[in-house]
Design an enzyme around this catalytic site. Structure first.
Site, PDB file in Angstrom:
ATOM      1  N   TYR A 268       0.861  -1.193   0.000  1.00  0.00           N
ATOM      2  CA  TYR A 268       0.000   0.000   0.000  1.00  0.00           C
ATOM      3  C   TYR A 268       0.898   1.244   0.000  1.00  0.00           C
ATOM      4  CZ  TYR A 268       0.528  -0.556   5.148  1.00  0.00           C
ATOM      5  OH  TYR A 268       1.006  -0.725   6.408  1.00  0.00           O
ATOM      6  N   HIS A 318       6.113  -0.717   1.304  1.00  0.00           N
ATOM      7  CA  HIS A 318       6.000   0.279   0.231  1.00  0.00           C
ATOM      8  C   HIS A 318       7.057   0.018  -0.846  1.00  0.00           C
ATOM      9  CE1 HIS A 318       3.711   2.088   3.366  1.00  0.00           C
ATOM     10  NE2 HIS A 318       4.787   2.336   4.116  1.00  0.00           N
TER      11      HIS A 318
HETATM   12  C1  LIG Z   1      10.317   1.104  10.385  1.00  0.00           C
HETATM   13  C2  LIG Z   1       9.193   1.659   9.585  1.00  0.00           C
HETATM   14  O1  LIG Z   1       8.205   1.023   9.448  1.00  0.00           O
HETATM   15  N1  LIG Z   1       9.364   2.886   9.080  1.00  0.00           N
HETATM   16  C3  LIG Z   1       8.343   3.593   8.298  1.00  0.00           C
HETATM   17  C4  LIG Z   1       8.040   4.892   8.974  1.00  0.00           C
HETATM   18  C5  LIG Z   1       7.632   4.731  10.440  1.00  0.00           C
HETATM   19  O2  LIG Z   1       6.572   3.834  10.578  1.00  0.00           O
HETATM   20  C6  LIG Z   1       7.180   6.073  11.005  1.00  0.00           C
HETATM   21  O3  LIG Z   1       8.214   6.976  10.897  1.00  0.00           O
HETATM   22  C7  LIG Z   1       6.728   5.965  12.440  1.00  0.00           C
HETATM   23  O4  LIG Z   1       7.757   5.647  13.278  1.00  0.00           O
HETATM   24  O5  LIG Z   1       7.013   5.623   8.264  1.00  0.00           O
HETATM   25  C8  LIG Z   1       7.074   5.821   6.853  1.00  0.00           C
HETATM   26  O6  LIG Z   1       7.490   7.172   6.544  1.00  0.00           O
HETATM   27  P1  LIG Z   1       8.635   8.072   7.281  1.00  0.00           P
HETATM   28  O7  LIG Z   1       8.088   8.724   8.471  1.00  0.00           O
HETATM   29  O8  LIG Z   1       9.861   7.270   7.379  1.00  0.00           O
HETATM   30  O9  LIG Z   1       8.859   9.201   6.180  1.00  0.00           O
HETATM   31  C9  LIG Z   1       7.769   9.928   5.635  1.00  0.00           C
HETATM   32  C10 LIG Z   1       7.822   9.878   4.126  1.00  0.00           C
HETATM   33  O10 LIG Z   1       8.983  10.561   3.663  1.00  0.00           O
HETATM   34  C11 LIG Z   1       9.499   9.938   2.517  1.00  0.00           C
HETATM   35  N2  LIG Z   1      10.909   9.552   2.754  1.00  0.00           N
HETATM   36  C12 LIG Z   1      11.356   9.289   4.008  1.00  0.00           C
HETATM   37  C13 LIG Z   1      12.689   8.982   4.212  1.00  0.00           C
HETATM   38  C14 LIG Z   1      13.551   8.966   3.126  1.00  0.00           C
HETATM   39  N3  LIG Z   1      14.859   8.749   3.276  1.00  0.00           N
HETATM   40  N4  LIG Z   1      13.066   9.207   1.884  1.00  0.00           N
HETATM   41  C15 LIG Z   1      11.772   9.497   1.691  1.00  0.00           C
HETATM   42  O11 LIG Z   1      11.367   9.713   0.534  1.00  0.00           O
HETATM   43  C16 LIG Z   1       8.597   8.742   2.212  1.00  0.00           C
HETATM   44  O12 LIG Z   1       7.661   9.148   1.258  1.00  0.00           O
HETATM   45  C17 LIG Z   1       7.933   8.492   3.539  1.00  0.00           C
HETATM   46  O13 LIG Z   1       6.686   7.880   3.424  1.00  0.00           O
HETATM   47  C18 LIG Z   1       5.615   5.813   6.306  1.00  0.00           C
HETATM   48  O14 LIG Z   1       4.709   5.849   7.104  1.00  0.00           O
HETATM   49  O15 LIG Z   1       5.477   5.847   5.074  1.00  0.00           O
HETATM   50  C19 LIG Z   1       7.843   4.774   6.094  1.00  0.00           C
HETATM   51  C20 LIG Z   1       8.823   3.898   6.891  1.00  0.00           C
HETATM   52  O16 LIG Z   1       9.087   2.709   6.189  1.00  0.00           O
HETATM   53  C1  LIG Z   2       8.144  -2.623   9.480  1.00  0.00           C
HETATM   54  C2  LIG Z   2       6.863  -3.205   8.973  1.00  0.00           C
HETATM   55  O1  LIG Z   2       6.821  -3.876   7.961  1.00  0.00           O
HETATM   56  N1  LIG Z   2       5.788  -2.944   9.677  1.00  0.00           N
HETATM   57  C3  LIG Z   2       4.480  -3.443   9.338  1.00  0.00           C
HETATM   58  C4  LIG Z   2       3.509  -2.285   9.357  1.00  0.00           C
HETATM   59  O2  LIG Z   2       3.845  -1.429   8.287  1.00  0.00           O
HETATM   60  C5  LIG Z   2       3.814  -0.046   8.597  1.00  0.00           C
HETATM   61  O3  LIG Z   2       2.473   0.375   8.615  1.00  0.00           O
HETATM   62  C6  LIG Z   2       2.332   1.767   8.885  1.00  0.00           C
HETATM   63  C7  LIG Z   2       0.860   2.062   9.030  1.00  0.00           C
HETATM   64  O4  LIG Z   2       0.355   1.384  10.136  1.00  0.00           O
HETATM   65  C8  LIG Z   2       3.004   2.558   7.781  1.00  0.00           C
HETATM   66  O5  LIG Z   2       2.367   2.339   6.532  1.00  0.00           O
HETATM   67  C9  LIG Z   2       4.459   2.185   7.705  1.00  0.00           C
HETATM   68  O6  LIG Z   2       5.075   2.845   6.661  1.00  0.00           O
HETATM   69  C10 LIG Z   2       4.594   0.687   7.503  1.00  0.00           C
HETATM   70  O7  LIG Z   2       5.967   0.342   7.566  1.00  0.00           O
HETATM   71  C11 LIG Z   2       2.088  -2.748   9.227  1.00  0.00           C
HETATM   72  O8  LIG Z   2       1.825  -3.225   7.933  1.00  0.00           O
HETATM   73  C12 LIG Z   2       1.803  -3.810  10.280  1.00  0.00           C
HETATM   74  C13 LIG Z   2       0.390  -4.364  10.150  1.00  0.00           C
HETATM   75  O9  LIG Z   2       0.151  -5.222  11.205  1.00  0.00           O
HETATM   76  O10 LIG Z   2       2.723  -4.882  10.138  1.00  0.00           O
HETATM   77  C14 LIG Z   2       4.060  -4.466  10.401  1.00  0.00           C
HETATM   78  O11 LIG Z   2       4.892  -5.588  10.357  1.00  0.00           O
END
Ligand SMILES: CC(=O)N[C@H]1[C@H]([C@H](O)[C@H](O)CO)O[C@](OP(=O)(O)OC[C@H]2O[C@@H](n3ccc(N)nc3=O)[C@H](O)[C@@H]2O)(C(=O)O)C[C@@H]1O
Ligand SMILES: CC(=O)N[C@@H]1[C@@H](O[C@@H]2O[C@H](CO)[C@H](O)[C@H](O)[C@H]2O)[C@@H](O)[C@@H](CO)O[C@H]1O
Length: 342
Positions: A268, A318
């Site tokens: 997604y 993603h």
């Molecule tokens: C470990 C993990 O699951 N990390 C995810 C984290 C994490 O869940 C949150 O920070 C909360 O702690 O969130 C994400 O997103 P995150 O919060 O890292 O970053 C927001 C958006 O910025 C863009 N990005 C980020 C870092 C990078 N080096 N390049 C980029 O282009 C991306 O478009 C990203 O979506 C998420 O929700 O999408 C994507 C990350 O994959």
């Molecule tokens: C690290 C990982 O794969 N975590 C997944 C988790 O994905 C995270 O979901 C967030 C929204 O809730 C956001 O999209 C973020 O960027 C994702 O990395 C979820 O899919 C979760 C569902 O149970 O499973 C975790 O393992």
């Protein structure tokens, strides 16, 4: 003598009309141009404006170009659907069956509560309307900065530039304190989900991106009883956001982003792409910061020192590369401006 004078009058009248109509048309589009008396240049501009006037009898905005104007790129026109609603609101709280089925699978909720009852309860607590981003003023130029969390923002000195926008959209755990010169200090909207929530300043609108029914229920309990404190990780029991400041991202819009823009890449869309797409639909000019790797190829966050961190591309949830290409393509067709940082 009389013939020469008549010809002069004709030339003068033609030039006068040309200048009057051109300046009217330029004014009509609110286009900022430097004054030039180069006739060829003037004629080219004139014909461009006439074409625009015929194509868009009522322009959607007053910027030099408006994102929602079609006809410039087939790639864009095939993907952009202006009828999609980015927010769920109290008046528009219905998720079409197909979208709901797709959305329900995102995080594999075992026993989801009834969605209509959940939404009814939610919009019984938050009004879900009245935010400036939801209301399209007629004939304005809404300039938005979408600020992702990439480490390429470090030492970018984009802060002032970012703060100059009407709307500044940030996401997840992004801090500004201590990073102002690179990322700015203004935030009008902040995208979160329960697992990424951080305390927001009082004047900031929170945009909840729900990935499951529990996320919608979490907003309710976080404003009232504080009973939900765990989803797939611990989440805050209570949030301090004012009810009037909470907006809800539409799952149907999420599916549209996944299908039309991501063409089913990844499981997604990321928060970054969802934010960018919402801005594309609600703003007239979109400037993008903090997306992609830094100049050394690292994908860490700007507030973290771990250069090897790159969850965005590693977890497999993603498709970071595909998403980044969509962003670059939008920039190449001049629908957005992309600031690559350092
Ligand atoms: C470990 C993990 O699951 N990390 C995810 C984290 C994490 O869940 C949150 O920070 C909360 O702690 O969130 C994400 O997103 P995150 O919060 O890292 O970053 C927001 C958006 O910025 C863009 N990005 C980020 C870092 C990078 N080096 N390049 C980029 O282009 C991306 O478009 C990203 O979506 C998420 O929700 O999408 C994507 C990350 O994959
Ligand atoms: C690290 C990982 O794969 N975590 C997944 C988790 O994905 C995270 O979901 C967030 C929204 O809730 C956001 O999209 C973020 O960027 C994702 O990395 C979820 O899919 C979760 C569902 O149970 O499973 C975790 O393992």
């Amino acid at each position: 003598m009389v013939v020469v004078r008549r010809r002069n009058v004709k030339v003068f009248t033609f030039a006068f009309l040309l200048i009057t109509v051109t300046s009217f048309l330029l004014n009509y589009t609110h286009q900022v141009t430097t004054t030039t008396w180069d006739l060829r240049h003037l004629i080219v501009q004139f014909s461009e404006q006439v074409q625009k006037l015929f194509k868009y009898p009522r322009r959607p905005c007053s910027c030099r170009t408006c994102i929602s104007e079609l006809g410039h790129s087939l790639w864009f026109d095939q993907r952009f659907n202006s009828t999609m609603q980015p927010f769920l609101t109290s008046q528009n709280a219905l998720i079409p069956e197909e979208s709901y089925k797709w959305w329900l699978k995102l995080q594999g909720e075992k026993t989801p509560k009834n969605i209509n009852a959940t939404l009814k309860e939610l919009f019984g607590i938050i009004p879900g309307v009245g935010d400036p981003l939801q209301e399209r003023g007629t004939y304005t130029c809404r300039r938005c900065a979408v600020v992702g969390n990439s480490g390429n923002l470090r030492q970018s000195q984009y802060g002032q530039d970012i703060d100059s926008h009407d709307f500044v959209l940030r996401m997840n755990r992004a801090p500004t304190a201590g990073y102002e010169s690179d990322v700015g200090s203004k935030t009008t909207h902040h995208f979160v989900y329960p697992e990424s929530y951080k305390e927001l300043a009082e004047n900031v609108s929170m945009i909840l991106i729900p990935f499951k029914t529990l996320d919608l229920r979490w907003v309710v309990t976080a404003l009232t009883t504080g009973t939900i404190n765990f989803t797939y990780v611990p989440v805050p029991r209570k949030i301090k956001v004012k009810k009037e400041k909470i907006l809800v991202y539409n799952p149907a819009f999420m599916k549209y982003v996944y299908e039309n823009w991501l063409q089913h890449h990844g499981r997604y869309p990321s928060t970054g792409l969802l934010s960018l797409m919402l801005a594309l639909h609600l703003c007239d000019e979109v400037n993008v910061y903090g997306f992609g790797a830094d100049s050394k190829g690292h994908w860490h966050h700007y507030w973290e020192n771990n250069a090897s961190a790159g969850a965005f591309r590693k977890t497999g949830v993603h498709d970071g590369d595909f998403e980044f290409n969509v962003t670059l393509t939008l920039a190449s067709i001049e629908k957005i401006n992309f600031f690559k940082g350092r």
